[in-house]
Design an enzyme around this catalytic site. Sequence first.
Site, mmCIF file in Angstrom:
data_model
loop_
_atom_site.group_PDB
_atom_site.id
_atom_site.type_symbol
_atom_site.label_atom_id
_atom_site.label_comp_id
_atom_site.label_asym_id
_atom_site.label_seq_id
_atom_site.Cartn_x
_atom_site.Cartn_y
_atom_site.Cartn_z
ATOM 1 C CG MET A 6 5.394 -55.226 -18.746
ATOM 2 S SD MET A 6 3.637 -55.471 -18.576
ATOM 3 C CE MET A 6 3.028 -54.255 -19.710
ATOM 4 N N GLY A 54 13.090 -45.717 -24.897
ATOM 5 C CA GLY A 54 12.797 -45.356 -23.502
ATOM 6 C C GLY A 54 13.377 -46.391 -22.552
ATOM 7 C CG HIS A 55 11.756 -50.341 -22.512
ATOM 8 N ND1 HIS A 55 11.014 -50.521 -23.643
ATOM 9 C CD2 HIS A 55 10.887 -50.456 -21.475
ATOM 10 C CE1 HIS A 55 9.742 -50.732 -23.323
ATOM 11 N NE2 HIS A 55 9.640 -50.695 -22.013
#
Length: 286
Positions: free
Chosen positions: A30, A36-37
């Site tokens: 999103m 983390g992404h």
Amino acid sequence: MEIVRRPHLMQQTTQDLKRDKLKIAFVPTMGALHAGHLSLVRKANQLGQVTVVSIFVNPTQFGPNEDFERYPRDLGRDVDEIKELDVDYVFAPDPSDMFPGGYGTFLYNDTLSDRFCGRSRPGHFRGVLTVVAKLLNLVRPDFAVFGQKDFQQAALIKRMVQDLNFLTEVVLCPTVRESDGLALSSRNAFLKPDERQAALVLKRALDLAEARVADGEDDPDKLAEAMRGAVAAEPLARLDYAEVADAATLDPLDRLDRRAVALVAAWVGATRLIDNALLEPPGEGR
Ligand code: AMP
């Protein structure tokens, strides 16, 4: 890196890649990208020849009183974050193209949708499953990479891929944390300094459960109770739930006789945060 805005153009691109027999690895997000992404994108780089990242704040997974409007959106910054990585396509559609007037088809899991996060966020997983199914149909990836951070979401998506025969392998990546243990989340940006400190209570609760298991505790109710106590001790936090469940099925457990997952959700100020940890049965995996 190419930015694709329209769903039918994404689908056309996918068709061309498939015709050329290229393996596609896909990371749905999103936006408001953080480390983390990026760890998921790196994993995708390893798995496929072509990496697609989607950036889409999905309106159908937010409840009427949730943070859809204030969810951080900055496509330029997100593209900057991933430009050093090997991303071939960023798919960033408009909500009106994904869910045009007259849209009416939604997905629901009969057993998993209403537990844990689903209980306090009615309709949330209906929106998640629906958008992920649409994205998988548009991108048709060989691999789709998700974070363990959203454990229930990952379980639901694995189940959907299996139930609906998507030709995609779901790959999970471990949770990336700040140095003090807080799980990275786009929502951490909402935390005021004292709330940022208080947010550590989620990890503290999980660490406590892990420590109790290491001491031989195998009663899931006692472990969950200990986590609830830990969250209750933090004045700025309000517990949503703390549970221990079978890691494979998310069903309740009588005893910790197989791999389990400790799940916790709490509001810190106005921000709802979640975290989880895998628990190995006492005497195993240690
Ligand atoms: P979101 O943009 O929050 O919807 O998340 C997109 C993907 O990134 C999901 O698969 C999440 O589970 C994953 N993700 C979010 N936070 C983390 C984290 N701290 N570590 C690893 N993956 C994460």
